[in-house]
Design an enzyme around this catalytic site. Structure first.
Site, PDB file in Angstrom:
ATOM      1  N   GLU A 139      -2.827   7.491   5.375  1.00 44.82           N
ATOM      2  CA  GLU A 139      -1.780   8.372   5.899  1.00 44.82           C
ATOM      3  C   GLU A 139      -2.015   8.833   7.327  1.00 44.82           C
ATOM      4  OE1 GLU A 139      -4.043   8.958   3.553  1.00 44.82           O
ATOM      5  OE2 GLU A 139      -4.686  11.048   3.472  1.00 44.82           O
TER       6      GLU A 139
ATOM      7  N   HIS B  92       3.929   7.603  -1.318  1.00 42.91           N
ATOM      8  CA  HIS B  92       2.641   8.307  -1.392  1.00 42.91           C
ATOM      9  C   HIS B  92       2.135   8.668   0.013  1.00 42.91           C
ATOM     10  CE1 HIS B  92      -1.379   9.198  -3.144  1.00 42.91           C
ATOM     11  NE2 HIS B  92      -1.789   8.792  -1.952  1.00 42.91           N
ATOM     12  N   GLU B  93       2.071   7.684   0.876  1.00 48.96           N
ATOM     13  CA  GLU B  93       1.531   7.953   2.227  1.00 48.96           C
ATOM     14  C   GLU B  93       2.433   8.911   2.993  1.00 48.96           C
ATOM     15  OE1 GLU B  93      -1.402   7.182   2.366  1.00 48.96           O
ATOM     16  OE2 GLU B  93      -1.435   5.643   0.814  1.00 48.96           O
TER      17      GLU B  93
ATOM     18  N   HIS C 171       1.816  12.468   2.064  1.00 46.31           N
ATOM     19  CA  HIS C 171       0.638  13.049   2.716  1.00 46.31           C
ATOM     20  C   HIS C 171       1.007  13.785   4.011  1.00 46.31           C
ATOM     21  CE1 HIS C 171      -2.936  12.078   0.459  1.00 46.31           C
ATOM     22  NE2 HIS C 171      -2.696  10.782   0.436  1.00 46.31           N
TER      23      HIS C 171
ATOM     24  N   TYR D 136      -6.609  12.090  -8.132  1.00 44.78           N
ATOM     25  CA  TYR D 136      -5.228  11.616  -8.086  1.00 44.78           C
ATOM     26  C   TYR D 136      -4.465  12.010  -9.356  1.00 44.78           C
ATOM     27  CZ  TYR D 136      -6.370   8.587  -4.112  1.00 44.78           C
ATOM     28  OH  TYR D 136      -6.736   8.118  -2.872  1.00 44.78           O
TER      29      TYR D 136
ATOM     30  N   GLU E 218      -5.041  14.618  -2.728  1.00 44.07           N
ATOM     31  CA  GLU E 218      -4.486  13.492  -3.494  1.00 44.07           C
ATOM     32  C   GLU E 218      -3.659  13.907  -4.717  1.00 44.07           C
ATOM     33  OE1 GLU E 218      -4.273  10.685  -2.209  1.00 44.07           O
ATOM     34  OE2 GLU E 218      -5.798  10.764  -0.654  1.00 44.07           O
TER      35      GLU E 218
ATOM     36  N   ASP F 203     -17.254   9.172  -0.424  1.00 42.09           N
ATOM     37  CA  ASP F 203     -16.531   7.958  -0.809  1.00 42.09           C
ATOM     38  C   ASP F 203     -16.828   7.570  -2.265  1.00 42.09           C
ATOM     39  OD1 ASP F 203     -14.797   5.864   0.206  1.00 42.09           O
ATOM     40  OD2 ASP F 203     -16.478   4.525  -0.231  1.00 42.09           O
TER      41      ASP F 203
HETATM   42  N1  BES Z   1      -5.985   8.717   1.774  1.00 42.48           N
HETATM   43  C1  BES Z   1      -5.973   7.728   0.773  1.00 42.48           C
HETATM   44  C2  BES Z   1      -6.982   6.641   1.004  1.00 42.48           C
HETATM   45  C3  BES Z   1      -8.412   7.132   1.083  1.00 42.48           C
HETATM   46  C4  BES Z   1      -8.898   8.076   0.204  1.00 42.48           C
HETATM   47  C5  BES Z   1      -9.252   6.632   2.042  1.00 42.48           C
HETATM   48  C6  BES Z   1     -10.214   8.509   0.309  1.00 42.48           C
HETATM   49  C7  BES Z   1     -10.560   7.060   2.138  1.00 42.48           C
HETATM   50  C8  BES Z   1     -11.048   8.011   1.274  1.00 42.48           C
HETATM   51  C9  BES Z   1      -4.586   7.115   0.609  1.00 42.48           C
HETATM   52  O1  BES Z   1      -3.546   8.017   0.751  1.00 42.48           O
HETATM   53  C10 BES Z   1      -4.468   6.601  -0.802  1.00 42.48           C
HETATM   54  O2  BES Z   1      -4.538   7.390  -1.694  1.00 42.48           O
HETATM   55  N2  BES Z   1      -4.269   5.318  -0.946  1.00 42.48           N
HETATM   56  C11 BES Z   1      -4.084   4.683  -2.230  1.00 42.48           C
HETATM   57  C12 BES Z   1      -2.628   4.467  -2.473  1.00 42.48           C
HETATM   58  C13 BES Z   1      -2.009   5.136  -3.562  1.00 42.48           C
HETATM   59  C14 BES Z   1      -0.568   4.825  -3.782  1.00 42.48           C
HETATM   60  C15 BES Z   1      -2.680   5.849  -4.613  1.00 42.48           C
HETATM   61  C16 BES Z   1      -4.746   3.328  -2.175  1.00 42.48           C
HETATM   62  O3  BES Z   1      -5.301   2.977  -1.134  1.00 42.48           O
HETATM   63  O4  BES Z   1      -4.741   2.615  -3.165  1.00 42.48           O
HETATM   64 ZN    ZN Z   2      -3.467   9.342  -0.947  1.00 42.55          ZN
END
Ligand code: BES
Ligand code: ZN
Length: 633
Positions: free
Chosen positions: A293, A317-318, A321, A404, A340, A396
Site C-alpha cells: 500500500e 485491500h491496498e 490501507h 488479518y 491489517e 516479518d
Molecule cells: N502491507 C501488506 C504487505 C506486507 C505486510 C508487507 C507485512 C510486509 C510486511 C499488504 O497490504 C498485504 O496485506 N498484502 C496481501 C494482500 C492481501 C489482499 C491480504 C498480500 O501480499 O498477499
Molecule cells: Zn494489507
C-alpha cells in the site's frame, strides 16, 4: 570501499554541477510536537529525545553496481538531547553533517535483522542532519532485476519493499511506524527509464533521467518506496491510473478499470480519500507480496492479472490501507492487526458494495478457514493473540493470518453487536480523530470504550474485546458465516469424490474462482491419480489463468503425487516470487521425502530470482529440514 568512494565523487559532482537541482528543505518554523511515542523494540530511534520531521533525499540509481548513492537530509526536532539516533542496515555512511558542519558519527555494531544504530551528536538548536551514503548491493529492501527478468527484456528494473523494517537498508532513517515525515526527493536514473515513488509522480519519461518527488502528507518510513524501469502510464480517471511496462499496460488497464469506482465506494464508507491521486504500479512477477500500500502508488503483483477481474479484492485491500494503515498507523509491529485487521474489514465492506453480500461473505468464509488453519499451524501459541510480542524477533516472522483474519472477525463481531450504523459512525470518527497518527492496541481499546462501550455496555459483555485481543485462539462468539456458493462447491466435491456423477455433469460452469479453490480443498486426500488426471483433462487446471486456482491445484497435486504438474510447477516457482504462493509449495514438497531433491533443485534455480523477503522465508524453511541452500549471495 574504494568503489563506493568513487561513486560518491560521482554523485557529488552531479549534484554540484546543477545536473540535479538542489532540493530545498522545508524552512517552516519548527514547533515542538507533543506526540507520544509507543516504545518500539524494532528501532534504534529515540524520538522523545530527537525526532525527524522532513526528509530531502537525493539519490543516484546505479544499475551496474546495484547501489543507490546520495544524501538524506533530515529536518529534525531536538527535544534537548545530545544525540539523534537513526536506523541503518548494511549502509556505507560516508559523511554526516549537522547544520552543514561535518560531525563525528558513530555506527554501532549490527544486531541481527535490526541493523546498525547510527548515533549523531547534535546541539539544542540543530535543525538539519545530512547523511551521505551508499546502499549495499545486498540491501534487503531492494531488488535489482536484469532485463531478462522483466516483461520487455530490454531494460533493467529496480523496486523497493520497505515494510516492515527494511527501509533502513536503503535510507538511513528513524525506522519506526510511530514516526512520520513529509519528504521530497530528487532521483537520477539511466536515461529512458521512469522513476516512481510513494509521492507525487511523473507520468512520462524525463529527458535527462532526473525526477523530482514530493510527499506532502506525513508518512511512516515503511511507506517509503521507489521503483525504476521501462514504465508507462495510462489513466483510469482524473485521479487514478495504472503504471506498467508497455507490454502489460493494456492488460493492467482492463483488470483495474474498476478502481475509481472502488475509491468512491471507500469514500462513502469512511470519508474522503486524503492522498490526492491513487495509482497502481504493476510489479515484476518476483514481487514478494500480493500488494503493498505505498501511499499514492500501490505496488501490485502481476499474479492478479487473470483477464476477468476476479482478483481485484486485492486492490480493494491496498486501497483500504489509505485509511487503515497509511492514515491511522499501527504504533509498533506488535499492533500489526491495527493495520491489517481493519484493512481486511474495510476490504470486505468495499467488496460487498462492488459484488454483493453473498460474494463478500464468501470472502469472509475463506478468511475463516484460513484462520482455523493458521491457529492449528501455530499450535494456538502466543502469536495467535492480536496483540503480539515481537521483541527479539523479526516482525516479518509474524506476518500471518492472525492479524488479518482474527482482526477482521473481531471488528465484525463488534459491528454485529452494536449494529452497522453505530459502527460505521465510530469508524469514521476513528479515522478522522487519529488521521496521520499512530495508534497502538490500547489506544484503540480505550477509544472504543469511550465512544462505544459506554453507550452499549451489554454489547461489550457479549463481545469481550479483551479476550479477542489478549488471549490466544478464537473466541466462541466469532460470527458464523454461511455461503451458498461454498455449499455448492462442497456438494460438487462430494459428488465427484464418491463417483456419483460423471465429470462432465458437474455443475461447475459459472463458478467463482473461490468455489474452485474450495472444491479442490474439499476433495478427500486419498483420491486416485486417475481422478486427478480426469479433473485436469476436463477443466485444464494446470493451465488455469487464475493463480489462486493454479496454486491450490499445485498444492493438491504435490500432496497426491500427481507428477504431471511438476514441469509447470517448476516453471511457476522460477518465475513467480510471491511468498504466499512460493512458501507453501516448497513446504508441501519438503514434507515428502521423495520430493525433497526436486524442491532443492528448483529452489537452487529460483533463489537468485527472489526478493530478499521471499528468500529469507524459504531459506528458513529449508533450514528446518537441515537442507543446505546456496550461500546467501
Ligand atoms: N502491507 C501488506 C504487505 C506486507 C505486510 C508487507 C507485512 C510486509 C510486511 C499488504 O497490504 C498485504 O496485506 N498484502 C496481501 C494482500 C492481501 C489482499 C491480504 C498480500 O501480499 O498477499
Ligand atoms: Zn494489507
Amino acid at each position: 570501499m574504494k568503489k563506493y568512494l568513487h561513486l560518491f565523487a560521482k554523485v557529488i559532482f552531479l549534484f554540484c554541477n546543477g545536473i540535479i537541482a538542489c532540493t530545498s528543505s522545508s524552512q517552516t518554523e519548527i514547533q515542538y510536537s507533543t506526540i507520544m511515542y509507543t516504545p518500539d523494540k524494532h528501532s534504534f530511534a529515540k524520538p522523545e529525545e530527537a525526532v525527524v520531521k522532513h526528509l530531502d533525499l537525493e539519490l543516484l540509481v546505479n544499475f551496474e553496481d546495484k547501489t543507490l548513492c546520495g544524501t538524506a537530509t533530515w529536518t529534525i526536532e531536538n527535544h534537548q538531547s545530545e544525540y539523534i539516533w537513526f536506523d541503518t542496515k548494511d549502509l556505507f555512511i560516508q559523511e554526516v553533517k549537522v547544520d552543514d558542519k561535518i560531525v563525528n558519527f558513530q555506527l554501532h555494531e549490527p544486531l541481527p535483522f535490526l541493523g546498525s544504530a547510527l548515533q549523531i551528536p547534535i546541539q539544542p538548536y540543530s535543525k538539519t542532519v545530512q547523511i551521505s551514503y551508499c546502499t549495499s548491493p545486498q540491501a534487503e529492501a531492494l531488488q535489482w532485476l536484469t532485463p531478462a527478468q522483466t516483461y520487455g527484456k530490454r531494460y533493467p528494473f529496480l523496486f523497493t519493499q520497505s515494510q516492515a523494517i527494511l527501509a533502513r537498508s536503503w535510507i538511513p532513517c528513524q525506522d519506526s511506524p510511530g514516526i512520520r515525515v513529509t519528504y521530497e526527493a530528487v532521483v537520477r536514473v539511466p536515461c529512458g527509464l521512469l522513476a516512481l515513488m510513494s509521492a507525487e509522480n511523473p507520468q512520462t519519461v524525463s529527458d535527462d533521467g532526473v525526477y523530482h518527488f514530493r510527499m506532502m502528507q506525513p508518512i511512516p518510513s515503511y511507506l517509503f518506496a521507489l521503483a525504476v524501469g521501462n514504465i508507462t502510464f495510462k489513466p483510469i480517471s482524473s485521479r487514478c491510473g495504472v503504471y506498467a511496462e508497455p507490454e502489460m499496460i493494456e492488460k493492467c488497464f482492463e483488470e483495474f478499470s474498476e478502481t475509481e469506482k472502488m475509491i468512491k465506494i471507500a469514500e462513502t464508507l469512511y470519508g474522503t480519500y486524503r492522498w490526492g491521486r491513487y495509482d497502481i504500479l504493476l510489479m515484476p512477477p518476483s514481487f514478494p507480496f500480493g500488494g503493498m500500500e505505498n501511499p499514492r502508488l500501490t505496488f501490485a503483483t502481476p499474479t492478479i492479472l487473470t483477464g476477468d477481474r476476479s482478483l481485484v479484492a486485492l486492490i480493494a485491500h491496498e486501497l483500504a490501507h489509505s485509511w487503515s494503515g497509511n492514515l491511522v498507523t499501527n504504533a509498533t509491529w506488535n499492533d500489526f492487526w491495527i493495520n491489517e485487521g481493519f484493512t481486511v474489514y474495510f476490504e470486505m465492506r468495499i467488496m460487498e458494495k462492488v459484488a454483493g453480500k453473498d460474494y463478500a461473505d464468501m470472502l469472509a468464509l475463506i478468511g475463516y478457514y484460513t484462520l482455523l488453519q493458521e491457529l492449528e499451524e501455530l499450535n494456538y501459541n502466543e502469536d495467535t493473540k492480536l496483540k503480539l510480542n515481537l521483541e527479539g524477533r523479526n516482525p516479518d516472522d509474524a506476518v500471518n493470518a492472525i492479524a488479518y483474519d482474527k482482526g477482521y472477525f473481531f471488528l465484525r463481531t463488534i459491528e454485529e453487536a452494536i449494529g452497522r450504523e453505530a459502527w460505521d459512525n465510530f469508524m469514521q470518527d476513528y479515522f478522522n480523530h487519529y488521521a496521520f497518527q499512530a495508534v497502538d492496541t490500547e489506544t484503540f481499546l480505550s477509544y472504543l470504550e469511550k465512544k462505544i462501550w459506554s453507550r452499549f455496555p451489554e454489547a461489550k459483555k457479549r463481545v469481550q474485546p479483551e479476550k479477542w485481543v489478549y488471549e490466544i485462539g478464537l473466541p466462541e462468539n466469532c460470527p458464523k458465516i454461511y455461503s451458498q456458493y461454498y455449499r455448492e462447491a462442497e456438494e460438487a466435491a462430494r459428488a465427484f469424490a464418491e463417483g456419483e456423477i460423471p465429470i462432465h455433469q458437474l455443475q461447475i460452469g459459472k463458478w467463482y474462482y473461490q468455489q474452485w479453490v474450495h472444491f479442490l480443498n474439499q476433495l478427500p486426500s486419498d483420491i486416485s491419480l486417475e481422478r486427478f488426471a480426469e479433473l485436469d483433462a476436463h477443466f485444464r487446471l494446470s493451465e488455469s489463468p487464475n493463480t489462486e486456482i493454479l496454486f491450490c491445484w499445485f498444492l493438491k497435486s504435490i500432496q497426491a503425487g500427481y507428477k504431471n504438474v511438476y514441469a509447470r510447477l517448476q516453471n511457476f516457482l522460477t518465475t513467480v516470487g510471491r511468498r504466499k504462493f512460493v512458501l507453501p509449495l516448497y513446504a508441501e514438497m519438503l514434507k515428502k521425502k521423495e520430493l525433497q531433491n526436486l524442491a532443492s533443485e528448483i529452489y537452487h534455480k529460483a533463489r537468485p530470482y527472489y526478493h530478499y523477503v521471499t528468500m529469507y522465508s524459504v531459506d528458513k524453511l529449508f533450514e528446518q529440514y537441515h537442507i543446505k541452500v546456496a550461500s546467501k549471495y
